[in-house]
Design a protein around this motif. Structure first.
Motif, PDB file in Angstrom:
ATOM      1  N   ILE A 150       0.850  -1.187   0.000  1.00 35.77           N
ATOM      2  CA  ILE A 150       0.000   0.000   0.000  1.00 35.77           C
ATOM      3  C   ILE A 150       0.889   1.241   0.000  1.00 35.77           C
ATOM      4  CG2 ILE A 150      -1.817   1.223   1.274  1.00 35.77           C
ATOM      5  CD1 ILE A 150      -2.581  -1.472   2.528  1.00 35.77           C
ATOM      6  N   GLY A 151       0.467   2.261  -0.705  1.00 33.05           N
ATOM      7  CA  GLY A 151       1.268   3.466  -0.913  1.00 33.05           C
ATOM      8  C   GLY A 151       2.048   3.973   0.282  1.00 33.05           C
ATOM      9  N   PHE A 152       1.358   4.391   1.344  1.00 36.55           N
ATOM     10  CA  PHE A 152       2.060   5.034   2.466  1.00 36.55           C
ATOM     11  C   PHE A 152       2.852   4.050   3.319  1.00 36.55           C
ATOM     12  CE2 PHE A 152      -1.925   3.655   4.270  1.00 36.55           C
ATOM     13  CZ  PHE A 152      -1.641   3.337   5.590  1.00 36.55           C
ATOM     14  N   LEU A 153       2.683   2.736   3.073  1.00 35.36           N
ATOM     15  CA  LEU A 153       3.435   1.729   3.829  1.00 35.36           C
ATOM     16  C   LEU A 153       4.629   1.184   3.049  1.00 35.36           C
ATOM     17  CD1 LEU A 153       0.511  -0.362   5.409  1.00 35.36           C
ATOM     18  CD2 LEU A 153       1.914   1.374   6.536  1.00 35.36           C
ATOM     19  N   ARG A 154       4.820   1.651   1.819  1.00 36.16           N
ATOM     20  CA  ARG A 154       5.877   1.108   0.969  1.00 36.16           C
ATOM     21  C   ARG A 154       7.281   1.299   1.554  1.00 36.16           C
ATOM     22  NH1 ARG A 154       4.793  -0.560  -4.137  1.00 36.16           N
ATOM     23  NH2 ARG A 154       2.698  -0.157  -4.948  1.00 36.16           N
ATOM     24  N   LYS A 155       7.462   2.354   2.325  1.00 38.41           N
ATOM     25  CA  LYS A 155       8.804   2.619   2.867  1.00 38.41           C
ATOM     26  C   LYS A 155       9.254   1.545   3.852  1.00 38.41           C
ATOM     27  CE  LYS A 155       7.037   5.872   6.364  1.00 38.41           C
ATOM     28  NZ  LYS A 155       7.148   7.243   6.899  1.00 38.41           N
ATOM     29  N   TRP A 156       8.286   0.737   4.342  1.00 38.03           N
ATOM     30  CA  TRP A 156       8.636  -0.360   5.260  1.00 38.03           C
ATOM     31  C   TRP A 156       8.702  -1.705   4.547  1.00 38.03           C
ATOM     32  CZ3 TRP A 156       4.849   3.151   7.576  1.00 38.03           C
ATOM     33  CH2 TRP A 156       5.414   3.978   8.539  1.00 38.03           C
ATOM     34  N   ARG A 157       8.634  -1.704   3.234  1.00 42.79           N
ATOM     35  CA  ARG A 157       8.572  -2.968   2.502  1.00 42.79           C
ATOM     36  C   ARG A 157       9.847  -3.801   2.680  1.00 42.79           C
ATOM     37  NH1 ARG A 157       5.176  -5.229  -0.970  1.00 42.79           N
ATOM     38  NH2 ARG A 157       5.909  -6.621  -2.617  1.00 42.79           N
ATOM     39  N   VAL A 158      10.998  -3.143   2.629  1.00 41.23           N
ATOM     40  CA  VAL A 158      12.265  -3.868   2.809  1.00 41.23           C
ATOM     41  C   VAL A 158      12.324  -4.492   4.196  1.00 41.23           C
ATOM     42  CG1 VAL A 158      14.774  -3.632   2.945  1.00 41.23           C
ATOM     43  CG2 VAL A 158      13.493  -2.433   1.154  1.00 41.23           C
ATOM     44  N   ASN A 159      11.911  -3.721   5.217  1.00 42.19           N
ATOM     45  CA  ASN A 159      11.899  -4.245   6.577  1.00 42.19           C
ATOM     46  C   ASN A 159      10.916  -5.411   6.703  1.00 42.19           C
ATOM     47  OD1 ASN A 159      13.769  -2.393   7.480  1.00 42.19           O
ATOM     48  ND2 ASN A 159      12.231  -0.908   8.144  1.00 42.19           N
ATOM     49  N   ALA A 160       9.778  -5.309   6.013  1.00 44.42           N
ATOM     50  CA  ALA A 160       8.788  -6.385   6.049  1.00 44.42           C
ATOM     51  C   ALA A 160       9.350  -7.656   5.421  1.00 44.42           C
ATOM     52  CB  ALA A 160       7.517  -5.954   5.326  1.00 44.42           C
ATOM     53  N   PHE A 161      10.065  -7.487   4.310  1.00 43.68           N
ATOM     54  CA  PHE A 161      10.690  -8.637   3.642  1.00 43.68           C
ATOM     55  C   PHE A 161      11.708  -9.303   4.568  1.00 43.68           C
ATOM     56  CE2 PHE A 161      14.078 -10.457   1.013  1.00 43.68           C
ATOM     57  CZ  PHE A 161      13.344 -11.337   0.216  1.00 43.68           C
ATOM     58  N   GLN A 162      12.521  -8.493   5.224  1.00 42.99           N
ATOM     59  CA  GLN A 162      13.533  -9.019   6.140  1.00 42.99           C
ATOM     60  C   GLN A 162      12.882  -9.723   7.329  1.00 42.99           C
ATOM     61  OE1 GLN A 162      16.341  -6.097   7.538  1.00 42.99           O
ATOM     62  NE2 GLN A 162      17.265  -7.487   9.034  1.00 42.99           N
ATOM     63  N   HIS A 163      11.844  -9.081   7.898  1.00 46.08           N
ATOM     64  CA  HIS A 163      11.173  -9.676   9.057  1.00 46.08           C
ATOM     65  C   HIS A 163      10.484 -10.983   8.661  1.00 46.08           C
ATOM     66  CE1 HIS A 163       9.557  -9.785  13.048  1.00 46.08           C
ATOM     67  NE2 HIS A 163       8.310  -9.758  12.622  1.00 46.08           N
ATOM     68  N   GLY A 164       9.915 -11.001   7.468  1.00 41.48           N
ATOM     69  CA  GLY A 164       9.285 -12.233   6.990  1.00 41.48           C
ATOM     70  C   GLY A 164      10.289 -13.364   6.877  1.00 41.48           C
ATOM     71  N   ASN A 165      11.475 -13.055   6.363  1.00 39.88           N
ATOM     72  CA  ASN A 165      12.526 -14.076   6.284  1.00 39.88           C
ATOM     73  C   ASN A 165      12.951 -14.551   7.665  1.00 39.88           C
ATOM     74  OD1 ASN A 165      12.662 -14.118   3.493  1.00 39.88           O
ATOM     75  ND2 ASN A 165      14.265 -12.569   3.376  1.00 39.88           N
ATOM     76  N   GLU A 166      13.054 -13.608   8.607  1.00 38.17           N
ATOM     77  CA  GLU A 166      13.447 -13.966   9.972  1.00 38.17           C
ATOM     78  C   GLU A 166      12.431 -14.920  10.601  1.00 38.17           C
ATOM     79  OE1 GLU A 166      13.755 -10.166  11.810  1.00 38.17           O
ATOM     80  OE2 GLU A 166      15.766  -9.744  11.044  1.00 38.17           O
ATOM     81  N   ILE A 167      11.155 -14.638  10.373  1.00 41.75           N
ATOM     82  CA  ILE A 167      10.098 -15.511  10.889  1.00 41.75           C
ATOM     83  C   ILE A 167      10.232 -16.920  10.313  1.00 41.75           C
ATOM     84  CG2 ILE A 167       7.616 -15.987  10.778  1.00 41.75           C
ATOM     85  CD1 ILE A 167       8.147 -13.977  12.874  1.00 41.75           C
ATOM     86  N   MET A 168      10.517 -17.013   9.027  1.00 40.31           N
ATOM     87  CA  MET A 168      10.651 -18.320   8.383  1.00 40.31           C
ATOM     88  C   MET A 168      11.871 -19.069   8.911  1.00 40.31           C
ATOM     89  SD  MET A 168       9.497 -17.381   4.467  1.00 40.31           S
ATOM     90  CE  MET A 168       9.741 -19.056   3.888  1.00 40.31           C
ATOM     91  N   TRP A 169      12.987 -18.349   9.121  1.00 44.23           N
ATOM     92  CA  TRP A 169      14.167 -18.985   9.707  1.00 44.23           C
ATOM     93  C   TRP A 169      13.856 -19.519  11.100  1.00 44.23           C
ATOM     94  CZ3 TRP A 169      17.747 -14.172   8.712  1.00 44.23           C
ATOM     95  CH2 TRP A 169      17.990 -14.053   7.335  1.00 44.23           C
ATOM     96  N   ALA A 170      13.219 -18.674  11.903  1.00 48.14           N
ATOM     97  CA  ALA A 170      12.908 -19.055  13.279  1.00 48.14           C
ATOM     98  C   ALA A 170      11.968 -20.250  13.312  1.00 48.14           C
ATOM     99  CB  ALA A 170      12.289 -17.874  14.016  1.00 48.14           C
ATOM    100  N   SER A 171      10.957 -20.234  12.461  1.00 51.09           N
ATOM    101  CA  SER A 171       9.997 -21.332  12.422  1.00 51.09           C
ATOM    102  C   SER A 171      10.683 -22.656  12.098  1.00 51.09           C
ATOM    103  CB  SER A 171       8.916 -21.034  11.377  1.00 51.09           C
ATOM    104  OG  SER A 171       8.019 -22.113  11.260  1.00 51.09           O
ATOM    105  N   GLN A 172      11.613 -22.599  11.164  1.00 53.33           N
ATOM    106  CA  GLN A 172      12.331 -23.811  10.766  1.00 53.33           C
ATOM    107  C   GLN A 172      13.113 -24.407  11.939  1.00 53.33           C
ATOM    108  OE1 GLN A 172      11.945 -25.087   7.689  1.00 53.33           O
ATOM    109  NE2 GLN A 172      13.145 -26.880   8.283  1.00 53.33           N
ATOM    110  N   GLN A 173      13.669 -23.539  12.780  1.00 54.72           N
ATOM    111  CA  GLN A 173      14.483 -23.999  13.906  1.00 54.72           C
ATOM    112  C   GLN A 173      13.652 -24.663  15.000  1.00 54.72           C
ATOM    113  OE1 GLN A 173      17.707 -23.927  13.575  1.00 54.72           O
ATOM    114  NE2 GLN A 173      17.538 -22.766  11.661  1.00 54.72           N
TER     115      GLN A 173
END
Length: 353
Positions: free
Chosen positions: A204-227
């Protein structure tokens, strides 16, 4: 300088240590001065020494429980000595950051620098947060039931203040519940779907500036879940029991301090524990480091009913035992820990070269 080292030093800067000390001492001084309660300090001589010893013993047992839990969660990768370092620095981080923020980022770095891979470090920190929050979610309704409506303080409070306090509790409880169930869904149910939701939300437009952080956090969640996959029943049982143990000890410490000054029967002990639980759920949305200043100001309203003229003395003792020592101990442990982990890292780099 290593980016992790920069983060650690920034999080534990002298200014961040001095701010909560100043706020706490200012609030304490105001409590004594506003109602001319300086003479209450003489009440220390009336304290039951054995209950004070019990309070210190509970504190030690609680920290041992934290050490046991983090060592268990890491499948005993951490030694007892390393577990002590982790807990002292984690408590230090919590003491110099607002309760709503906590020391999770720093805790992840600490575990990682102790030799635990980043994915596992993230998993253990997230799991700790989920376990702690689930304790609040389950215990709060029990406290409301056991106290039969007396869990919210009315001592020296206007009805409007009581209403505001209840609102603060329900808002804090609701935020904890939403956050915790989202984390459970992300860690144990659908980590990939959670990442997708984060990316969709930040498209969404005004939330785009956090997209990179969202991508990183999503990856972190997936790593943690795997462990965390494949852990057996014994692992989860010990994790849950140790969580209940450390939080019960944390709350019972205040019972010991109150009992050192006034006689407390069994039903009052239960009410004090119930109020303490509600008290800290409200304090989780405090904006000051470690709730400094806010805890001291709110304490008499919650527990003045039991303490009478000793409330100001007990809140001073309570913070002296449960808060300020971690600022001091953290300042002692931090330089040695930095020298250990970053010095070791530098030596390994030189060997590889």
């Amino acid at each position: 300088m290593d980016q992790n080292k920069k983060t650690i030093l920034k999080s534990f800067s002298p200014v961040k240590v001095l701010i909560p000390v100043f706020l706490g001492l200012a609030a304490t001084a105001w409590l004594f001065i506003k109602d001319d309660k300086v003479s209450e300090l003489k009440g220390l001589a009336q304290a039951n020494i054995w209950w004070l010893v019990a309070a210190l013993a509970v504190l030690v047992v609680r920290d041992f429980g934290y050490m046991f839990r983090i060592r268990h969660l890491t499948d005993k990768f951490l030694t007892w000595r390393n577990s002590l370092d982790v807990i002292m620095l984690w408590e230090f981080a919590s003491a110099v950051t607002p309760s709503v923020v906590g020391g999770t980022t720093v805790a992840t770095i600490i575990l990682n620098k102790e030799g635990i891979p980043l994915g596992k470090s993230l998993a253990y920190v997230m799991l700790t947060a989920v376990l702690d929050n689930m304790f609040f979610i389950v215990a709060a309704p029990i406290a409301l039931l056991v106290s039969q409506g007396e869990v919210f303080p009315t001592f020296n409070l206007d009805p409007s203040d009581v209403a505001k306090l209840k609102s603060a509790f329900y808002i804090s409880y609701g935020l904890i519940a939403v956050y915790t169930f989202l984390m459970i869904y992300a860690l144990f149910v659908k980590p990939r779907a959670f990442k997708w939701l984060l990316l969709r939300a930040t498209s969404i437009g005004f939330l785009r500036k956090w997209r990179v952080n969202a991508f990183q956090h999503g990856n972190e969640i997936m790593w943690a879940s795997q462990q965390l996959k494949g852990k057996d029943t014994a692992y989860w049982t010990k994790a849950i029991v140790s969580t209940v143990f450390v939080w019960s000890a944390r709350y019972f410490l205040l019972n010991c301090l109150i009992a050192a000054f006034v006689d407390v029967d069994f039903s009052e002990h239960l009410l004090i524990i119930s109020r303490n639980l509600i008290f800290w759920i409200v304090m989780l949305i405090a904006i000051t480091p470690g709730g400094a200043g806010i805890v001291e100001m709110a304490f008499p309203s919650f527990f003045g009913l039991f303490l009478g003229g000793f409330s100001s003395v007990v809140v001073v003792l309570y913070r002296l035992i449960t808060y300020y020592p971690y600022l001091i101990l953290g300042s002692v442990f931090l330089p040695k820990w930095i020298s250990k982990v970053f010095g070791r890292q530098q030596q390994e780099s030189e060997v590889n070269v």
